[in-house]
Design a protein around this motif. Sequence first.
Motif, PDB file in Angstrom:
ATOM      1  N   UNK A   1      19.137  61.034   5.944  1.00  0.00           N
ATOM      2  CA  UNK A   1      17.545  60.973   5.968  1.00  0.00           C
ATOM      3  C   UNK A   1      16.889  61.683   7.025  1.00  0.00           C
ATOM      4  N   UNK A   2      17.568  61.908   8.204  1.00  0.00           N
ATOM      5  CA  UNK A   2      17.078  62.612   9.066  1.00  0.00           C
ATOM      6  C   UNK A   2      17.361  64.384   8.752  1.00  0.00           C
TER       7      UNK A   2
ATOM      8  N   UNK B   1      14.628  69.145   7.265  1.00  0.00           N
ATOM      9  CA  UNK B   1      14.446  70.265   6.209  1.00  0.00           C
ATOM     10  C   UNK B   1      12.986  70.078   5.513  1.00  0.00           C
ATOM     11  N   UNK B   2      12.453  69.375   5.148  1.00  0.00           N
ATOM     12  CA  UNK B   2      11.292  69.224   4.675  1.00  0.00           C
ATOM     13  C   UNK B   2      10.081  69.722   5.835  1.00  0.00           C
TER      14      UNK B   2
END
Length: 359
Positions: A5-6, A11-12
């Motif tokens: 998730x990190x 990346x987002x």
Amino acid sequence: MRRQWWVVTAVAAVGLWFLISIEPVLMPFFVSMILAYLGDPLADRLEAQGLSRRLAVSLVFLLLTLVIVLTLLVVVPILGRQLGQLIESLPTVLTWVQQTVVPRIQSLTGLDLSTDIDQMRKAFVDNWKETGTFAASLLAQVSRSGLAVAAWVANLALIPVVTFYLLLDWDILVAKVRGSLPRNWEPAAVRLAGECDEVLSAFLRGQLIVMLCLGVIYAVGLTLLGVRFGLLIGMLAGLASIVPYLGVIVGISVAGVVAFFQFGDWLILLGVATVFGFGQLVESVVLQPKLLGDKIGLHPVAVIFAVLAGGQLFGFTGVLLALPVAAMVMVVLRYLHEHYKNSTLYDAGRQRTHDEESP
């Protein structure tokens, strides 16, 4: 799992920063994406009839080009001419208001508004002259800047090229994106993508057709009544109908003032109300049920906020993307709300009470 998730979040964030950094060059690509999205279903239908993908895309591309060119050649000059005439007539309207309406208001309420109206009229005339001078100097400066003109022309030239290739490879791009998703995310992502597609289809295709039909109804009706600037007022009212009831409120107000000032007869207001009432009847009975249904789900306040926020953050590009992005965000929020209602966080208190009551 937490590390994944990190990574996704990082990346987002980098992707968002990159998009913000290159925002000045994104406009033609986003316009092309919207045009390709609108044209892909028609290309798929033609392809299903036995045409090759390239031929189907070529026909759709030709149709889009004809519609845009005809709009630019026929509608835009008329709208521009009527807009200029409307602006030129505003000082006369303000003078009429000062001489006719203000004395009646003063006799009824005791308020003296003549000074304020006179200052408003003078300020408008002065600012209009300054605006014309500023526009002329700005146009001259832009004309002297070959780089700015070249960039503007290049952006316009990119739109048809990018649109054609996006249309040609649209299904391939969608399949590649789906194939790149993590396998455990794919079912939820496909479901969300399907719901987003329904909402975007209803908005981009349905809402635009509703706005166009209302604009045509209002423009034709006002023109048949003989109201000046009927085409301009009708089209503006059609565009404003993107927010429910805003189009009819704006249109009937402006058209009523123009018609009464033009004819000086209260009966003309009944004709104006009939035109907009007929448009609302067609929208509620035919257009909304057939084209939209209940798929969009955007509150009018959310529509206004999305447009203003998009324009503030990304300028014209943000305005173009504001409502499609807002529609997709609403789909994601409904999905998250559904999961939250089924989570232990939402039901923890009830579950704890049940456990305590159990023997």
